[in-house]
Write a protein that holds these residues in place. Structure first.
Motif, PDB file in Angstrom:
ATOM      1  N   ASP A   2       0.807  -1.217   0.000  1.00  0.00           N
ATOM      2  CA  ASP A   2       0.000   0.000   0.000  1.00  0.00           C
ATOM      3  C   ASP A   2       0.845   1.273   0.000  1.00  0.00           C
ATOM      4  OD1 ASP A   2      -2.288  -1.543   0.039  1.00  0.00           O
ATOM      5  OD2 ASP A   2      -2.396  -1.580   2.221  1.00  0.00           O
ATOM      6  N   GLY A   3       1.817   1.334  -0.901  1.00  0.00           N
ATOM      7  CA  GLY A   3       2.654   2.521  -0.981  1.00  0.00           C
ATOM      8  C   GLY A   3       4.118   2.198  -1.170  1.00  0.00           C
ATOM      9  N   SER A   4       4.466   0.927  -1.079  1.00  0.00           N
ATOM     10  CA  SER A   4       5.826   0.476  -1.352  1.00  0.00           C
ATOM     11  C   SER A   4       6.079   0.519  -2.858  1.00  0.00           C
ATOM     12  CB  SER A   4       6.008  -0.950  -0.825  1.00  0.00           C
ATOM     13  OG  SER A   4       5.014  -1.793  -1.402  1.00  0.00           O
ATOM     14  N   ILE A   5       7.305   0.170  -3.257  1.00  0.00           N
ATOM     15  CA  ILE A   5       7.668   0.105  -4.674  1.00  0.00           C
ATOM     16  C   ILE A   5       8.163  -1.293  -4.989  1.00  0.00           C
ATOM     17  CG2 ILE A   5       9.216   0.994  -6.469  1.00  0.00           C
ATOM     18  CD1 ILE A   5       9.349   3.625  -4.799  1.00  0.00           C
ATOM     19  N   TRP A   6       7.544  -1.923  -5.961  1.00  0.00           N
ATOM     20  CA  TRP A   6       7.929  -3.259  -6.411  1.00  0.00           C
ATOM     21  C   TRP A   6       8.509  -3.155  -7.826  1.00  0.00           C
ATOM     22  CZ3 TRP A   6       6.418  -8.311  -4.275  1.00  0.00           C
ATOM     23  CH2 TRP A   6       5.876  -8.218  -2.993  1.00  0.00           C
ATOM     24  N   PRO A   7       9.765  -3.521  -8.023  1.00  0.00           N
ATOM     25  CA  PRO A   7      10.334  -3.447  -9.367  1.00  0.00           C
ATOM     26  C   PRO A   7       9.526  -4.197 -10.426  1.00  0.00           C
ATOM     27  CG  PRO A   7      12.088  -3.701  -7.772  1.00  0.00           C
ATOM     28  CD  PRO A   7      10.800  -3.833  -7.012  1.00  0.00           C
ATOM     29  N   HIS A   8       9.029  -5.400 -10.102  1.00  0.00           N
ATOM     30  CA  HIS A   8       8.301  -6.157 -11.132  1.00  0.00           C
ATOM     31  C   HIS A   8       7.004  -5.449 -11.516  1.00  0.00           C
ATOM     32  CE1 HIS A   8       4.979  -7.628  -8.604  1.00  0.00           C
ATOM     33  NE2 HIS A   8       4.435  -8.002  -9.738  1.00  0.00           N
ATOM     34  N   ASP A   9       6.364  -4.825 -10.552  1.00  0.00           N
ATOM     35  CA  ASP A   9       5.154  -4.051 -10.806  1.00  0.00           C
ATOM     36  C   ASP A   9       5.473  -2.944 -11.805  1.00  0.00           C
ATOM     37  OD1 ASP A   9       2.539  -3.004 -10.422  1.00  0.00           O
ATOM     38  OD2 ASP A   9       3.220  -1.748  -8.763  1.00  0.00           O
ATOM     39  N   ASN A  10       6.596  -2.280 -11.581  1.00  0.00           N
ATOM     40  CA  ASN A  10       7.061  -1.245 -12.510  1.00  0.00           C
ATOM     41  C   ASN A  10       7.343  -1.830 -13.888  1.00  0.00           C
ATOM     42  OD1 ASN A  10       8.219   1.671 -11.152  1.00  0.00           O
ATOM     43  ND2 ASN A  10       7.543   0.074  -9.763  1.00  0.00           N
ATOM     44  N   LEU A  43      15.187  11.675   0.227  1.00  0.00           N
ATOM     45  CA  LEU A  43      15.933  11.062   1.327  1.00  0.00           C
ATOM     46  C   LEU A  43      17.363  10.742   0.929  1.00  0.00           C
ATOM     47  CD1 LEU A  43      13.312   8.583   2.861  1.00  0.00           C
ATOM     48  CD2 LEU A  43      13.880  10.897   3.596  1.00  0.00           C
ATOM     49  N   GLY A  44      17.646  10.692  -0.374  1.00  0.00           N
ATOM     50  CA  GLY A  44      19.010  10.456  -0.828  1.00  0.00           C
ATOM     51  C   GLY A  44      19.334   9.027  -1.174  1.00  0.00           C
ATOM     52  N   SER A  45      18.548   8.080  -0.687  1.00  0.00           N
ATOM     53  CA  SER A  45      18.727   6.669  -1.032  1.00  0.00           C
ATOM     54  C   SER A  45      17.430   5.933  -0.729  1.00  0.00           C
ATOM     55  CB  SER A  45      19.887   6.049  -0.242  1.00  0.00           C
ATOM     56  OG  SER A  45      19.616   6.084   1.147  1.00  0.00           O
ATOM     57  N   PRO A  46      17.171   4.827  -1.434  1.00  0.00           N
ATOM     58  CA  PRO A  46      15.942   4.083  -1.167  1.00  0.00           C
ATOM     59  C   PRO A  46      15.970   3.443   0.215  1.00  0.00           C
ATOM     60  CG  PRO A  46      17.362   2.860  -2.662  1.00  0.00           C
ATOM     61  CD  PRO A  46      17.984   4.207  -2.490  1.00  0.00           C
ATOM     62  N   VAL A  47      14.805   3.330   0.835  1.00  0.00           N
ATOM     63  CA  VAL A  47      14.692   2.720   2.160  1.00  0.00           C
ATOM     64  C   VAL A  47      14.313   1.251   1.985  1.00  0.00           C
ATOM     65  CG1 VAL A  47      13.464   2.755   4.361  1.00  0.00           C
ATOM     66  CG2 VAL A  47      14.011   4.911   3.190  1.00  0.00           C
ATOM     67  N   PRO A  48      15.173   0.322   2.434  1.00  0.00           N
ATOM     68  CA  PRO A  48      14.876  -1.108   2.244  1.00  0.00           C
ATOM     69  C   PRO A  48      13.630  -1.536   3.002  1.00  0.00           C
ATOM     70  CG  PRO A  48      17.184  -0.766   2.826  1.00  0.00           C
ATOM     71  CD  PRO A  48      16.481   0.533   3.076  1.00  0.00           C
ATOM     72  N   TYR A  49      12.918  -2.513   2.439  1.00  0.00           N
ATOM     73  CA  TYR A  49      11.829  -3.162   3.169  1.00  0.00           C
ATOM     74  C   TYR A  49      12.467  -4.261   4.016  1.00  0.00           C
ATOM     75  CZ  TYR A  49       7.320  -5.321   4.163  1.00  0.00           C
ATOM     76  OH  TYR A  49       6.212  -5.816   4.796  1.00  0.00           O
ATOM     77  N   PRO A  50      12.108  -4.377   5.301  1.00  0.00           N
ATOM     78  CA  PRO A  50      12.876  -5.218   6.227  1.00  0.00           C
ATOM     79  C   PRO A  50      13.033  -6.684   5.824  1.00  0.00           C
ATOM     80  CG  PRO A  50      11.346  -3.813   7.427  1.00  0.00           C
ATOM     81  CD  PRO A  50      11.024  -3.655   5.979  1.00  0.00           C
ATOM     82  N   VAL A  51      12.013  -7.305   5.234  1.00  0.00           N
ATOM     83  CA  VAL A  51      12.098  -8.743   4.953  1.00  0.00           C
ATOM     84  C   VAL A  51      11.932  -9.037   3.467  1.00  0.00           C
ATOM     85  CG1 VAL A  51      11.412  -9.474   7.255  1.00  0.00           C
ATOM     86  CG2 VAL A  51       9.641  -9.006   5.546  1.00  0.00           C
ATOM     87  N   ALA A  52      12.386  -8.134   2.618  1.00  0.00           N
ATOM     88  CA  ALA A  52      12.278  -8.365   1.174  1.00  0.00           C
ATOM     89  C   ALA A  52      13.197  -9.498   0.742  1.00  0.00           C
ATOM     90  CB  ALA A  52      12.644  -7.084   0.422  1.00  0.00           C
ATOM     91  N   CYS A  53      12.707 -10.344  -0.152  1.00  0.00           N
ATOM     92  CA  CYS A  53      13.530 -11.404  -0.718  1.00  0.00           C
ATOM     93  C   CYS A  53      14.518 -10.805  -1.721  1.00  0.00           C
ATOM     94  CB  CYS A  53      12.665 -12.438  -1.435  1.00  0.00           C
ATOM     95  SG  CYS A  53      11.782 -13.549  -0.329  1.00  0.00           S
ATOM     96  N   SER A  54      15.720 -11.351  -1.737  1.00  0.00           N
ATOM     97  CA  SER A  54      16.732 -10.896  -2.676  1.00  0.00           C
ATOM     98  C   SER A  54      17.792 -11.982  -2.792  1.00  0.00           C
ATOM     99  CB  SER A  54      17.356  -9.590  -2.183  1.00  0.00           C
ATOM    100  OG  SER A  54      18.277  -9.074  -3.098  1.00  0.00           O
ATOM    101  N   PRO A  55      17.999 -12.538  -3.979  1.00  0.00           N
ATOM    102  CA  PRO A  55      17.373 -12.164  -5.247  1.00  0.00           C
ATOM    103  C   PRO A  55      15.951 -12.696  -5.379  1.00  0.00           C
ATOM    104  CG  PRO A  55      18.858 -14.016  -5.581  1.00  0.00           C
ATOM    105  CD  PRO A  55      19.018 -13.598  -4.154  1.00  0.00           C
ATOM    106  N   GLN A  56      15.136 -11.944  -6.096  1.00  0.00           N
ATOM    107  CA  GLN A  56      13.743 -12.292  -6.386  1.00  0.00           C
ATOM    108  C   GLN A  56      13.583 -12.304  -7.896  1.00  0.00           C
ATOM    109  OE1 GLN A  56      11.449 -13.004  -4.088  1.00  0.00           O
ATOM    110  NE2 GLN A  56       9.408 -12.524  -4.853  1.00  0.00           N
ATOM    111  N   ALA A  57      12.967 -13.357  -8.443  1.00  0.00           N
ATOM    112  CA  ALA A  57      12.986 -13.567  -9.892  1.00  0.00           C
ATOM    113  C   ALA A  57      12.402 -12.394 -10.659  1.00  0.00           C
ATOM    114  CB  ALA A  57      12.246 -14.860 -10.240  1.00  0.00           C
ATOM    115  N   TRP A  58      11.196 -11.965 -10.296  1.00  0.00           N
ATOM    116  CA  TRP A  58      10.581 -10.924 -11.124  1.00  0.00           C
ATOM    117  C   TRP A  58      11.195  -9.547 -10.874  1.00  0.00           C
ATOM    118  CZ3 TRP A  58       4.755 -11.581  -9.414  1.00  0.00           C
ATOM    119  CH2 TRP A  58       4.611 -11.273  -8.060  1.00  0.00           C
ATOM    120  N   ALA A  59      11.934  -9.392  -9.768  1.00  0.00           N
ATOM    121  CA  ALA A  59      12.737  -8.178  -9.602  1.00  0.00           C
ATOM    122  C   ALA A  59      13.986  -8.260 -10.471  1.00  0.00           C
ATOM    123  CB  ALA A  59      13.122  -7.989  -8.140  1.00  0.00           C
ATOM    124  N   ALA A  60      14.609  -9.438 -10.505  1.00  0.00           N
ATOM    125  CA  ALA A  60      15.782  -9.643 -11.358  1.00  0.00           C
ATOM    126  C   ALA A  60      15.429  -9.503 -12.827  1.00  0.00           C
ATOM    127  CB  ALA A  60      16.387 -11.019 -11.091  1.00  0.00           C
TER     128      ALA A  60
END
Length: 697
Positions: A552-560, A606-623
């Protein structure tokens, strides 16, 4: 990342940056296969003390090198070991179902030294759902241990009747062993002298044990497989260093996420929690990968076809023809305490299955494969009409039936993701905006293919259904006051009127009128939706907006990336470039330029993106997201029916040249160079063996 992970096929290891799995860890570190943790503790000590981290590399997903050293050791004024005397180099990789780890111990102390080096390994055989704290239930128990010469076996008898074991072997005789299984090695070294100890850890399920190889042979075969992967994929380079780094990272991350369970390679969703076959995630990643290697789409389609729903089963939300959401292999699944065997609670996987089949055909012209897949395509089409349309209103909607299933069954599957402008959560059955776009795209892209296969009547019917869907969609989803589409219709057919990223997905489908598509494109990059690092999942003006939330306001690379495919294919080049530049800017803030599953939706002030605490990485659809940059910049549209490739090229700001080599289309490959000219991008065709005509629009 504050962890380190390596994976090969169905086995992966996740540890802290030191390379350890500490006792009492609550973050889920471990060695996993088949949704079971086969190592739950891995700790090394030098003279009983934890080493100090020097460096911890994770740029290569298949091998990890970690360097540590000893702390200063002194007792009652007597020197035991001077600080930084010993370098401990940990090198680990996975090959053919087994984990290999070598500890290389090197002395830099000017005189001969002696020290105790110890390794402690243990296994709890915890089910992934238990590790993550999602489920508990009736479980089995450990069945004891067997200790042999330079080997140890830890056993477990599962409640599902499966015998699980962790076999551990090492190549150097230990000096002694503690009661808890900790191995001690007495090490004596002169200046610049080294000693190495190699461990092999093998998960064993019902007696099926992986073969142990010589480490050098295993490492060479693993490197060879990566070389073959890179040789089979599209090579992209430019004069923009950041773009090249982002693309390279995506390609390498996708390779490590590939798995084959018997039907061809496909991408699992992500590490560490989703290293299993998925419907939506694997399909979208394969769609992103068409420009990289279309064979992955074929493997994905065959894998999901093998698990296509056969019957009505409310426990698993299964229906005939439905494409699964997720399959799990652990103890809770084996005892039917969770419905993931597989679980079918997803509304978008079935239309995405059809959509990917159509796009695969256009990239490859492989009509034989479409013919072989036809029974599964027809079953999926039948599901859309008979089950997907819950109330026979032409829209595909979801409704959870399983008591342990998922309530929200689109890609935004958190409980608070579909929310009205007054803050109320929508109630099911829910018809999501992007799902209607997927259905429309599947019908309109598949119909001409069916017609070419002498299925004219069925093709006509599909096109009629698509047109009826388009008309109803335009009348019921459009929010005139917002000049935007609603995220969904709720159980009362009331528009869920929050402004979200979901309508961006429909741009690639053609379901929106040109005027409304333009309004959507412009809103996606307006300040309330775009803060400099990508398109937010929800507008900052919405009642449910929360930049720290999952959906609800985060940014998902795959969504983009799904928005990008639509923006570029619809001619919204300016907006597409804005989105790509934002994602590249975000990538600079993450380790190795690796876009994570998601990050918080704060803007770039803010100068840099703020990580989401439990985001998977690497994630296929982000990659896979950087791969869509290439397709978007080329404006590439392959047409398998007419054997034509249309290009509408553009370049990013600060990019003057883009070179694409060996892109697989049709019967061969395409190589191009795009350069910046006075009147726009200039295309130079380096080679074209595709059998497709190249048209520059």
């Amino acid at each position: 990342m504050d962890y380190r992970v390596i994976k090969e096929n169905d086995l992966f290891l996740t540890t802290d940056k030191n390379g350890d799995i500490p006792q009492g860890d609550t973050s889920g570190l471990g060695l996993y296969t088949k949704d079971t943790r086969f190592l739950s503790r891995m700790e090394i000590r030098i003279n009983g003390r934890s080493p100090i981290l020097l460096s911890s590399a994770a740029d290569e997903n298949y091998i990890s090198t970690i360097r540590l050293t000893n702390p200063h050791m002194e007792e009652n004024g007597e020197l035991i070991l001077w600080r930084e005397s010993v370098e401990i180099e940990r090198t680990r990789f996975i090959y053919d179902g087994g984990l290999y780890e070598t500890f290389k111990l090197t002395s830099y102390f000017p005189k001969a030294i002696q020290f105790d080096f110890s390794v402690l390994l243990d296994a709890d055989f915890a089910d992934m759902f238990v590790v993550r704290g999602f489920q508990h239930g009736d479980l089995g128990s450990k069945s004891g241990e067997e200790q042999g010469e330079r080997q140890r076996t830890i056993g477990y008898n599962g409640a599902d009747g499966v015998r699980r074991e962790t076999k551990i072997k090492w190549d150097t005789a230990e000096s002694r062993t503690n009661e808890n299984g900790e191995l001690h090695f007495d090490v004596a070294l002169n200046h610049r002298e080294s000693a190495s100890i190699t461990f092999f850890v093998a998960p064993v399920v019902d007696g099926a044990a992986p073969e142990q190889h010589e480490p050098q042979y295993a490492m060479e075969k693993l490197r060879q497989s990566y070389a073959e992967w890179n040789g089979s994929t599209t090579v992209v380079s430019s004069d923009n260093a950041l773009f090249d780094k982002l693309y390279f990272r995506g390609v390498q991350d996708l390779r490590v996420l590939l798995t084959d369970i018997g039907y061809g390679s496909f991408p699992v969703a992500g590490l560490p929690w989703y290293s299993v076959p998925f419907g939506r995630d694997s399909l979208i990643a394969a769609l992103q990968m068409l420009s990289l290697n279309p064979e992955i789409a074929k493997g994905t389609l065959l894998t999901l076809a093998a698990y296509q729903g056969k019957k009505e089963d409310e426990w698993r939300d299964e229906e005939p023809g439905k494409v699964m959401h997720e399959i799990r292999y652990g103890e809770l699944a084996g005892t039917n305490q969770v419905p993931f065997t597989p679980y079918y609670g997803t509304i978008d996987a079935t239309p995405l299955f059809l959509l990917l089949a159509a796009e695969y055909y256009h990239w490859t012209g492989d009509s034989d494969f479409i013919v072989s897949l036809m029974p599964h395509l027809n079953e999926a089409l039948a599901w859309i009409k008979e089950y997907g349309d819950y109330d026979n209103d032409a829209f595909v909607e979801y409704y959870q039936k399983s008591s342990k299933g998922i309530a929200n069954q689109g890609w935004k599957d958190s409980a608070d993701s579909v929310v009205h402008s007054n803050g109320d959560y929508a109630e099911a059955p829910i018809a999501l905006v992007e799902v209607q776009g997927y259905v429309y795209q599947a019908l309109t892209r598949l119909a001409p293919i069916f017609r070419s296969l002498d299925l004219a009547a069925q093709a006509d019917s599909m096109e009629e259904e698509a047109e009826s869907l388009r008309e109803k969609f335009e009348s019921q989803f459009w929010m005139e006051d917002e000049q935007f589409y609603a995220i969904a219709l709720d159980k009362d057919k009331k528009r869920v009127d929050s402004v979200t990223s979901n309508p961006g997905h429909i741009l690639m489908s053609g379901i929106a009128s040109p005027e409304r598509a333009k309004a959507v494109a412009e809103r996606l990059v307006a300040p309330d939706m775009f803060g400099g690092y990508g398109i937010r999942t929800m507008s900052t003006d919405a009642a449910g907006y929360n930049p720290m939330s999952y959906h609800d306001g985060s940014i998902w690379p795959h969504d983009n990336s799904m928005c990008l495919l639509g923006l570029s294919s619809s001619g919204f080049t300016k907006e597409a470039i804005t989105v790509m530049q934002g994602l590249m800017k975000a990538a600079e803030g993450f380790e190795y330029y690796r876009l994570p599953e998601l990050y918080c939706g704060y803007d770039d002030t803010l100068g840099s993106p703020v990580p989401y605490p439990v985001a998977c990485s690497p994630q296929a659809w982000a990659a896979g997201t950087p791969l869509t940059f290439v397709q978007s910049l080329l404006g590439l549209k392959p047409d398998g029916l007419n054997r034509r490739i249309t290009l509408t090229p553009s370049l990013l700001d600060g990019m003057n040249e883009l070179k694409v080599d060996h892109m697989r289309i049709g019967n061969g490959t395409l190589s191009l160079r795009i350069s910046r000219g006075e009147d726009g991008a200039v295309v130079e065709t380096l080679s074209n063996s595709t059998g497709y005509e190249l048209v520059i629009a």
